[in-house]
Design an enzyme around this catalytic site. Structure first.
Site, mmCIF file in Angstrom:
data_model
loop_
_atom_site.group_PDB
_atom_site.id
_atom_site.type_symbol
_atom_site.label_atom_id
_atom_site.label_comp_id
_atom_site.label_asym_id
_atom_site.label_seq_id
_atom_site.Cartn_x
_atom_site.Cartn_y
_atom_site.Cartn_z
ATOM 1 N NE ARG A 50 0.862 14.656 0.559
ATOM 2 C CZ ARG A 50 1.310 13.901 1.528
ATOM 3 N NH1 ARG A 50 2.058 12.839 1.274
ATOM 4 N NH2 ARG A 50 1.068 14.180 2.782
ATOM 5 N N GLY A 51 3.435 17.085 1.144
ATOM 6 C CA GLY A 51 4.079 16.753 2.414
ATOM 7 C C GLY A 51 5.251 17.698 2.624
ATOM 8 C CB ALA A 52 6.170 19.834 5.511
ATOM 9 C CD GLN A 178 -3.914 14.631 1.953
ATOM 10 O OE1 GLN A 178 -5.020 14.398 2.448
ATOM 11 N NE2 GLN A 178 -3.561 15.842 1.587
ATOM 12 C CG ASP A 219 1.987 20.882 6.462
ATOM 13 O OD1 ASP A 219 1.211 20.124 7.057
ATOM 14 O OD2 ASP A 219 2.414 20.654 5.315
ATOM 15 C CG ASN A 229 -0.237 17.923 10.318
ATOM 16 O OD1 ASN A 229 0.586 17.898 9.400
ATOM 17 N ND2 ASN A 229 -0.880 16.833 10.697
ATOM 18 C CE LYS A 230 -3.676 18.024 4.425
ATOM 19 N NZ LYS A 230 -3.776 19.150 3.473
HETATM 20 O O1 MRU Z 1 -1.646 18.920 1.779
HETATM 21 P P1 MRU Z 1 -0.518 17.975 2.112
HETATM 22 O O2 MRU Z 1 -0.801 16.582 1.699
HETATM 23 O O3 MRU Z 1 0.797 18.480 1.584
HETATM 24 O O4 MRU Z 1 -0.453 18.007 3.706
HETATM 25 C C1 MRU Z 1 0.531 17.232 4.334
HETATM 26 C C2 MRU Z 1 0.447 17.232 5.822
HETATM 27 O O5 MRU Z 1 -0.367 17.900 6.423
HETATM 28 C C3 MRU Z 1 1.486 16.419 6.534
HETATM 29 O O6 MRU Z 1 0.986 15.936 7.749
HETATM 30 C C4 MRU Z 1 2.713 17.313 6.828
HETATM 31 O O7 MRU Z 1 3.160 17.905 5.642
HETATM 32 C C5 MRU Z 1 3.812 16.554 7.453
HETATM 33 S S1 MRU Z 1 4.603 15.497 6.295
HETATM 34 C C6 MRU Z 1 5.932 14.738 6.995
#
Ligand code: MRU
Length: 329
Positions: A50-52, A178, A219, A229-230
């Site tokens: 996970r994470g963009a 996270q 994201d 973002n989250k």
């Molecule tokens: O649901 P996730 O864990 O994929 O969400 C991730 C985030 O919101 C991060 O802050 C975002 O992807 C940036 S990662 C460099």
């Protein structure tokens, strides 16, 4: 990097996609292998990866799996893109590999480039962190969210490497934690002093004068600078504006979506209710309780002090500064 305290998040290994299984952290550092597009899609949906930026690599490697298996690449690309809608990097990675003559080589290149971008981004952002600065971050935008090094944590890491001695407030980041599980684990491995706080503490911390800046990842960034973002990030941004604390977003240019004019056009993923009603296998809400589990929120550009990319730091007005950094048109 061989001696990196955080092993590669995702890599191509002997025809398979090898990933750290992020569901098992911080308890166990376990690798997971996806040999098929279906297995990779499941790993994405279940947040094993996970994470963009990491999703960008996963998307490209998914197309590589399909190519190696002789599958229809358009079908595979559609299936991968359908797993998670918000992070634009996923579709970006898929399309990069789809358009390449050699999808495997391209997917590997996406991973290598991601780490390079994050190091450059970190160097641009480190100077924004005051010496001895107390930085609040939300979710995980570290090496685990990327092929390596991290974006928001890349900025903090670069500041640390430059001797700026940052310390970090880590939002636990409900519902999936996270922050508590992943960001805390990374900062511990990196030897960067960090303190875990419940999400609801941000206002009190800021009111007490204990936060010097906020750095978060993204994201998807719309062309006008609105930032998805989250979930919970928007609240932190509102608080930061109230207390006149700089609110920085760190993301590679692959997270900026030129085809998305504003945050209103960003699709927000709705995730399973169990993420909210269950905690560590325990039910924490009455059975049958209605749940809204939007995984992301959109922070308006007006609340963002600056956007740090590998190409430099964008300041308002973002329509112009992002276009210049991303070299559109
Ligand atoms: O649901 P996730 O864990 O994929 O969400 C991730 C985030 O919101 C991060 O802050 C975002 O992807 C940036 S990662 C460099």
């Amino acid at each position: 990097v061989v001696d990196d305290p955080i092993p590669p998040t995702i890599e191509w290994h002997e025809g398979r996609v090898r990933m750290i299984d992020q569901r098992r952290l911080p308890g166990e550092l376990v690798l997971l292998e996806a040999a098929t597009v279906e297995e990779l899609c499941a790993a994405i949906r279940d947040l094993a990866v996970r994470g963009a930026p990491a999703l960008g690599v996963a998307g490209a490697m998914g197309v590589a799996l399909a190519a190696e298996a002789g599958l229809d690449l358009d079908d595979a690309a559609a299936a991968i893109c359908a797993t998670r809608p918000t992070a634009v990097n996923l579709a970006w990675g898929v399309h990069r590999a789809r358009a390449a003559a050699d999808p495997v080589a391209e997917a590997r290149a996406v991973a290598v480039e991601d780490v390079e971008r994050n190091r450059r981004l970190g160097a641009h952002g480190a100077v924004l962190v005051p010496v001895g600065g107390r930085v609040l971050t939300h979710c995980n935008a570290g090496a685990l969210a990327c092929a390596g090094y991290g974006t928001a944590l890349g900025v903090i890491r670069a500041a640390h490497e430059q001797g700026r001695a940052p310390t970090v407030w880590v939002d636990e980041t409900r519902p999936v934690l996270q922050g508590a599980r992943l960001t805390a684990w990374e900062l511990d491995r990196l030897g960067i002093p960090a303190t875990l706080v419940a999400d609801g503490m941000a206002a009190g911390l800021m009111a007490a004068g204990d936060v010097d800046c906020v750095v978060v990842g993204a994201d998807r960034i719309a062309a006008n600078g609105d930032v998805a973002n989250k979930v919970g990030t928007y609240g932190v941004a509102v608080l930061a504006a109230h207390f006149h604390i700089p609110f920085y977003v760190a993301a590679p240019t692959s997270t900026v979506d030129p085809d998305c004019p504003s945050g209103a056009h960003i699709p927000i993923e709705q995730r399973p209710p169990e993420e909210v009603t269950m905690l560590a296998g325990q039910r924490i809400a009455p059975a049958g309780m209605a749940v809204d589990n939007r995984a992301f929120d959109v922070t308006p550009a007006a609340l963002v002090t600056a956007i740090v990319t590998e190409e430099g730091v964008a300041r308002p007005p973002y329509a112009e500064s992002l276009a210049a950094l991303c070299r559109w048109g």
